[in-house]
Design a protein around this motif. Structure first.
Motif, PDB file in Angstrom:
ATOM      1  N   ILE A   1      11.447   7.585 -26.032  1.00  0.00           N
ATOM      2  CA  ILE A   1      12.658   7.917 -25.275  1.00  0.00           C
ATOM      3  C   ILE A   1      12.687   9.421 -25.058  1.00  0.00           C
ATOM      4  N   TYR A   2      12.902   9.822 -23.812  1.00  0.00           N
ATOM      5  CA  TYR A   2      13.181  11.222 -23.482  1.00  0.00           C
ATOM      6  C   TYR A   2      14.646  11.293 -23.098  1.00  0.00           C
ATOM      7  N   LEU A   3      15.427  11.986 -23.919  1.00  0.00           N
ATOM      8  CA  LEU A   3      16.840  12.194 -23.618  1.00  0.00           C
ATOM      9  C   LEU A   3      17.015  13.594 -23.081  1.00  0.00           C
ATOM     10  N   TYR A   4      17.626  13.698 -21.921  1.00  0.00           N
ATOM     11  CA  TYR A   4      18.032  14.991 -21.379  1.00  0.00           C
ATOM     12  C   TYR A   4      19.511  15.122 -21.665  1.00  0.00           C
ATOM     13  N   ARG A   5      19.857  16.111 -22.457  1.00  0.00           N
ATOM     14  CA  ARG A   5      21.257  16.330 -22.827  1.00  0.00           C
ATOM     15  C   ARG A   5      21.857  17.418 -21.947  1.00  0.00           C
ATOM     16  N   TRP A   6      22.991  17.076 -21.352  1.00  0.00           N
ATOM     17  CA  TRP A   6      23.704  18.038 -20.501  1.00  0.00           C
ATOM     18  C   TRP A   6      24.384  19.124 -21.330  1.00  0.00           C
ATOM     19  N   ASN A   7      24.578  18.868 -22.630  1.00  0.00           N
ATOM     20  CA  ASN A   7      25.273  19.808 -23.518  1.00  0.00           C
ATOM     21  C   ASN A   7      26.688  20.095 -23.028  1.00  0.00           C
ATOM     22  N   ARG A   8      27.341  19.049 -22.594  1.00  0.00           N
ATOM     23  CA  ARG A   8      28.729  19.108 -22.124  1.00  0.00           C
ATOM     24  C   ARG A   8      29.406  17.779 -22.427  1.00  0.00           C
ATOM     25  N   ASP A   9      30.736  17.817 -22.403  1.00  0.00           N
ATOM     26  CA  ASP A   9      31.536  16.598 -22.491  1.00  0.00           C
ATOM     27  C   ASP A   9      31.954  16.214 -21.081  1.00  0.00           C
ATOM     28  N   TYR A  10      31.644  14.998 -20.692  1.00  0.00           N
ATOM     29  CA  TYR A  10      32.059  14.476 -19.399  1.00  0.00           C
ATOM     30  C   TYR A  10      32.891  13.220 -19.627  1.00  0.00           C
ATOM     31  N   PRO A  11      33.707  12.845 -18.661  1.00  0.00           N
ATOM     32  CA  PRO A  11      34.343  11.524 -18.759  1.00  0.00           C
ATOM     33  C   PRO A  11      33.242  10.466 -18.799  1.00  0.00           C
ATOM     34  N   VAL A  12      33.459   9.417 -19.549  1.00  0.00           N
ATOM     35  CA  VAL A  12      32.390   8.428 -19.723  1.00  0.00           C
ATOM     36  C   VAL A  12      32.953   7.018 -19.812  1.00  0.00           C
ATOM     37  N   GLU A  13      32.236   6.080 -19.196  1.00  0.00           N
ATOM     38  CA  GLU A  13      32.532   4.653 -19.323  1.00  0.00           C
ATOM     39  C   GLU A  13      31.301   3.888 -19.808  1.00  0.00           C
ATOM     40  N   VAL A  14      30.116   4.399 -19.504  1.00  0.00           N
ATOM     41  CA  VAL A  14      28.873   3.732 -19.898  1.00  0.00           C
ATOM     42  C   VAL A  14      28.104   4.654 -20.842  1.00  0.00           C
ATOM     43  N   TYR A  15      27.778   4.117 -22.010  1.00  0.00           N
ATOM     44  CA  TYR A  15      27.056   4.874 -23.027  1.00  0.00           C
ATOM     45  C   TYR A  15      25.615   4.384 -23.127  1.00  0.00           C
ATOM     46  N   PHE A  16      24.735   5.274 -23.575  1.00  0.00           N
ATOM     47  CA  PHE A  16      23.354   4.900 -23.867  1.00  0.00           C
ATOM     48  C   PHE A  16      23.390   4.005 -25.103  1.00  0.00           C
ATOM     49  N   PRO A  17      22.917   2.739 -25.002  1.00  0.00           N
ATOM     50  CA  PRO A  17      23.142   1.771 -26.077  1.00  0.00           C
ATOM     51  C   PRO A  17      22.116   1.779 -27.212  1.00  0.00           C
ATOM     52  N   VAL A  18      21.087   2.585 -27.146  1.00  0.00           N
ATOM     53  CA  VAL A  18      20.043   2.550 -28.169  1.00  0.00           C
ATOM     54  C   VAL A  18      20.484   3.336 -29.398  1.00  0.00           C
ATOM     55  N   ASP A  19      20.336   2.733 -30.554  1.00  0.00           N
ATOM     56  CA  ASP A  19      20.665   3.377 -31.830  1.00  0.00           C
ATOM     57  C   ASP A  19      19.552   4.365 -32.180  1.00  0.00           C
ATOM     58  N   LEU A  20      19.806   5.636 -31.977  1.00  0.00           N
ATOM     59  CA  LEU A  20      18.780   6.655 -32.218  1.00  0.00           C
ATOM     60  C   LEU A  20      18.532   6.930 -33.697  1.00  0.00           C
ATOM     61  N   SER A  21      19.370   6.396 -34.583  1.00  0.00           N
ATOM     62  CA  SER A  21      19.169   6.632 -36.012  1.00  0.00           C
ATOM     63  C   SER A  21      17.891   5.973 -36.527  1.00  0.00           C
ATOM     64  N   VAL A  22      17.360   5.013 -35.798  1.00  0.00           N
ATOM     65  CA  VAL A  22      16.114   4.363 -36.215  1.00  0.00           C
ATOM     66  C   VAL A  22      14.904   4.963 -35.490  1.00  0.00           C
ATOM     67  N   TRP A  23      15.130   6.006 -34.737  1.00  0.00           N
ATOM     68  CA  TRP A  23      14.085   6.723 -34.019  1.00  0.00           C
ATOM     69  C   TRP A  23      13.926   8.111 -34.623  1.00  0.00           C
ATOM     70  N   LYS A  24      12.793   8.743 -34.364  1.00  0.00           N
ATOM     71  CA  LYS A  24      12.535  10.081 -34.878  1.00  0.00           C
ATOM     72  C   LYS A  24      12.406  11.055 -33.709  1.00  0.00           C
ATOM     73  N   CYS A  25      13.188  12.139 -33.748  1.00  0.00           N
ATOM     74  CA  CYS A  25      13.070  13.184 -32.726  1.00  0.00           C
ATOM     75  C   CYS A  25      11.856  14.045 -33.091  1.00  0.00           C
ATOM     76  N   VAL A  26      10.838  14.022 -32.230  1.00  0.00           N
ATOM     77  CA  VAL A  26       9.584  14.702 -32.536  1.00  0.00           C
ATOM     78  C   VAL A  26       9.363  15.950 -31.692  1.00  0.00           C
ATOM     79  N   GLU A  27      10.233  16.174 -30.711  1.00  0.00           N
ATOM     80  CA  GLU A  27      10.052  17.332 -29.830  1.00  0.00           C
ATOM     81  C   GLU A  27      11.379  17.678 -29.169  1.00  0.00           C
ATOM     82  N   THR A  28      11.647  18.969 -29.064  1.00  0.00           N
ATOM     83  CA  THR A  28      12.847  19.451 -28.384  1.00  0.00           C
ATOM     84  C   THR A  28      12.461  20.614 -27.492  1.00  0.00           C
ATOM     85  N   LYS A  29      13.001  20.595 -26.294  1.00  0.00           N
ATOM     86  CA  LYS A  29      12.757  21.674 -25.332  1.00  0.00           C
ATOM     87  C   LYS A  29      14.080  22.012 -24.665  1.00  0.00           C
ATOM     88  N   GLU A  30      14.407  23.300 -24.600  1.00  0.00           N
ATOM     89  CA  GLU A  30      15.614  23.744 -23.902  1.00  0.00           C
ATOM     90  C   GLU A  30      15.213  24.547 -22.682  1.00  0.00           C
TER      91      GLU A  30
END
Length: 135
Positions: A90-119
């Motif tokens: 999974i590649y998540l692009y984070r906007w780093n903001r709070d937006y109004p939301v009705e649909v959330y990303f449903p995957v439980d990331l706690s069972v995944w490992k973040c192996v790379e971060t790029k800003e």
């Protein structure tokens, strides 16, 4: 398959049947990330990309079923919960903001490992964070 998803600070993806945001630098990063590999999406997401990118993109309303192993899927308004066992990365692009939301990303990331971060600075966001998750 490898998912590419844009989310806000609360893993929100959409509000009022629309994407929360879009950014031309982020689209360029996606095309660079997927260069030489299939990039699947639906017609709604395809509208973000230039006509000159057409040869890099596969459009199919059932793209999550059509995508094979190691192929990328840009997900904005599709439900990935039915294909969770097929997700390789999974590649998540984070906007780093709070937006109004009705649909959330449903995957439980706690069972995944973040192996790379790029800003990086986007065209409409001063900071976008790309995170890569593996099992």
């Amino acid at each position: 398959m490898i998912l590419i998803v844009c989310v806000d600070d609360h893993n929100g993806m959409m509000f009022n049947h629309r994407r929360q945001s879009q950014d031309r630098v982020l689209r360029a990063d996606i095309l660079e990330l997927t260069d030489g590999k299939k990039l699947w999406m639906n017609a709604y997401s395809r509208k973000q990309f230039a006509e000159s990118d057409a040869e890099k993109i596969r459009v199919d309303e059932t793209f999550l079923d059509a995508a094979g192993d190691g192929e990328f899927c840009f997900v904005e308004n599709a439900d990935v919960s039915g294909c969770a066992e097929r997700i390789e990365e999974i590649y998540l692009y984070r906007w780093n903001r709070d937006y109004p939301v009705e649909v959330y990303f449903p995957v439980d990331l706690s069972v995944w490992k973040c192996v790379e971060t790029k800003e990086f600075a986007g065209s409409s966001h001063e900071k976008i964070t790309r995170e890569r998750y593996t099992r």
